[in-house]
Write a protein that holds these residues in place. Structure first.
Motif, PDB file in Angstrom:
ATOM      1  N   ALA A  55       0.802  -1.231   0.000  1.00  0.00           N
ATOM      2  CA  ALA A  55       0.000   0.000   0.000  1.00  0.00           C
ATOM      3  C   ALA A  55       0.842   1.293   0.000  1.00  0.00           C
ATOM      4  O   ALA A  55       0.675   2.147  -0.875  1.00  0.00           O
ATOM      5  CB  ALA A  55      -0.975  -0.044   1.172  1.00  0.00           C
ATOM      6  N   PRO A  56       1.788   1.460   0.951  1.00  0.00           N
ATOM      7  CA  PRO A  56       2.517   2.734   0.963  1.00  0.00           C
ATOM      8  C   PRO A  56       3.374   2.941  -0.291  1.00  0.00           C
ATOM      9  O   PRO A  56       3.440   4.045  -0.834  1.00  0.00           O
ATOM     10  CB  PRO A  56       3.394   2.639   2.220  1.00  0.00           C
ATOM     11  N   ALA A 163       4.583  -6.985   4.371  1.00  0.00           N
ATOM     12  CA  ALA A 163       4.433  -5.611   4.857  1.00  0.00           C
ATOM     13  C   ALA A 163       5.787  -5.175   5.400  1.00  0.00           C
ATOM     14  O   ALA A 163       5.913  -4.549   6.436  1.00  0.00           O
ATOM     15  CB  ALA A 163       3.341  -5.529   5.920  1.00  0.00           C
ATOM     16  N   ALA A 167       7.383  -3.211   0.784  1.00  0.00           N
ATOM     17  CA  ALA A 167       6.014  -2.715   0.608  1.00  0.00           C
ATOM     18  C   ALA A 167       5.909  -1.213   0.887  1.00  0.00           C
ATOM     19  O   ALA A 167       4.835  -0.621   0.737  1.00  0.00           O
ATOM     20  CB  ALA A 167       5.071  -3.479   1.533  1.00  0.00           C
ATOM     21  N   LYS A 252      -4.316  -8.279   2.818  1.00  0.00           N
ATOM     22  CA  LYS A 252      -4.141  -9.400   1.884  1.00  0.00           C
ATOM     23  C   LYS A 252      -5.055 -10.570   2.214  1.00  0.00           C
ATOM     24  O   LYS A 252      -5.226 -10.924   3.383  1.00  0.00           O
ATOM     25  CB  LYS A 252      -2.667  -9.829   1.921  1.00  0.00           C
TER      26      LYS A 252
HETATM   27  O1  MRU Z   1      -1.153  -7.198  -3.198  1.00  0.00           O
HETATM   28  P1  MRU Z   1      -0.043  -6.581  -2.394  1.00  0.00           P
HETATM   29  O2  MRU Z   1       1.208  -7.382  -2.391  1.00  0.00           O
HETATM   30  O3  MRU Z   1       0.192  -5.131  -2.786  1.00  0.00           O
HETATM   31  O4  MRU Z   1      -0.620  -6.597  -0.927  1.00  0.00           O
HETATM   32  C1  MRU Z   1       0.140  -6.093   0.125  1.00  0.00           C
HETATM   33  C2  MRU Z   1      -0.505  -6.232   1.445  1.00  0.00           C
HETATM   34  O5  MRU Z   1      -1.572  -6.773   1.580  1.00  0.00           O
HETATM   35  C3  MRU Z   1       0.183  -5.600   2.589  1.00  0.00           C
HETATM   36  O6  MRU Z   1      -0.062  -6.294   3.770  1.00  0.00           O
HETATM   37  C4  MRU Z   1      -0.342  -4.178   2.740  1.00  0.00           C
HETATM   38  O7  MRU Z   1      -0.269  -3.491   1.523  1.00  0.00           O
HETATM   39  C5  MRU Z   1       0.391  -3.415   3.773  1.00  0.00           C
HETATM   40  S1  MRU Z   1       2.000  -3.037   3.199  1.00  0.00           S
HETATM   41  C6  MRU Z   1       2.864  -2.137   4.325  1.00  0.00           C
END
Ligand code: MRU
Length: 356
Positions: A55-56, A163, A167, A252
């Motif tokens: 996400a970030p 995460a 990520a 996720k």
């Molecule tokens: O599909 P993705 O790999 O982008 O999913 C990522 C997740 O689900 C992470 O747990 C979430 O984005 C938090 S990342 C700090």
């Protein structure tokens, strides 16, 4: 984070301000490849194909996407920025951070003279990237206190998906407390669930932990409940793509199952996320502001890895119809605490926290 003793961020803005450099995450853990991106279509493709994900990080990448698009088309009009923003926001629909970062840049640009917008967009994107690093550091420091409070000689932590620093821009959210605990000399071990169908656990989280020399074990997603039942899990730490103001957590696919099992076994279930993950328009069944991403069923019917020649390859494993929802929703009653940059928050009170 350090790879081969070198400090590396997942996204790096070029000094010339003409491109950004990302890590192509679809090639990990087999190949560490940096890729230059200079055009809007390349940014959108990197997000949709998950060369950048989490996400970030997709938020930060899209923020740089606004600046790259202005440069590419030499257009800094309000109409162009609105069109670009829409395309970027639609590239993945679930993580709130994507729209949050893009809207932040485009809203700020509206108050700036069009001639100065390229420079400003680049600076705003860089600011969002730097803020992300500081936010994740704070999450790590607060999360470390929770791990210490468990008061155990050895702590077995379970995580899901990735995460970690991959990520985000650096440190990660759920893995940040784990990195701090390891640095503090705590005896920790991490259960890494593989996270089918894209295997972010096996491919990314395990690789990060290996780089940091943190003991870890990959498990099949379906082994999580058994390990909890056997008393082999002391706490669970996951990230979030969106949090409702009533504390429900989108993350996720598979997160919900872990949370339910953790509740059954009275295992603390922590969600580490920046406050920008909170969606003030998301409460109860109201999901007007977003959709749960359903990805191509082929992701489920295939598996990627490295073949005997050392090349990355994809194998077909199934032939039937398949459904591939990428995220699920965990009700707040299963979430022990949210670890934010401002401290530990009771999930049900998160909305109050946002409203100040
Ligand atoms: O599909 P993705 O790999 O982008 O999913 C990522 C997740 O689900 C992470 O747990 C979430 O984005 C938090 S990342 C700090």
């Amino acid at each position: 984070m350090k790879i081969n003793k070198k400090d590396i961020r997942t996204i790096r803005a070029s000094d010339s301000k003409t491109f950004v450099e990302i890590i192509d995450q679809t090639l990990l853990p087999h190949q560490l490849v940096f890729k230059k991106i200079s055009k809007l279509d390349e940014v959108i493709s990197a997000i949709t194909t998950m060369q950048v994900r989490g996400a970030p990080l997709i938020g930060v990448t899209a923020a740089f996407g606004v600046a790259l698009a202005i440069r590419e088309k030499a257009d800094s009009s309000d109409a162009f920025i609105a069109e670009v923003s829409k395309k970027l926001i639609n590239s993945r629909p679930t993580a709130v951070n994507l729209a949050w970062a893009v809207n932040r840049v485009s809203n700020l640009l509206h108050n700036i003279n069009p001639n100065d917008r390229l420079e400003a967009a680049w600076a705003f994107a860089q600011q969002i990237a730097d803020d992300d690093v500081n936010t994740n550091k704070s999450i790590g420091i607060h999360g470390l206190q929770l791990i210490k409070k468990l008061n155990l000689n050895k702590v077995n932590i379970m995580t899901h998906c990735n995460a970690g620093w991959l990520a985000t821009v650096d440190y990660g959210t759920a893995l940040s407390p784990i990195f701090f605990a390891s640095e503090a000399g705590m005896n920790i071990h991490v259960w890494v669930s593989e996270t089918r169908p894209r295997n972010q656990g096996t491919n990314l989280t395990a690789w990060e932990l290996e780089q940091a020399k943190i003991p870890h074990t990959i498990i099949a997603d379906n082994a999580a409940g058994f390990l909890m039942q056997q008393g082999q899990v002391d706490c669970i730490l996951v990230g979030a793509d969106r949090i409702g103001i009533d504390g429900q957590v989108v993350n996720k696919i598979g997160t919900y199952l872990k949370a339910v099992a953790a509740h059954e076994h009275q295992i603390p279930f922590y969600v580490a996320a920046p406050l920008s993950t909170v969606d003030v328009n998301f409460m109860g069944n109201q999901k007007k502001s977003f959709e749960i991403e359903h990805r191509d069923p082929e992701e489920l019917l295939t598996i990627s890895g490295i073949n005997k020649k050392g090349d990355i390859d994809t194998l077909k494993i199934g032939r039937s119809a398949a459904l591939n929802p990428a995220f699920d929703i965990t009700p707040s009653k299963y979430v022990t605490s949210v670890i934010s940059e401002e401290g530990i928050i009771d999930p049900e009170n998160i909305g109050r926290h946002i409203n100040g």
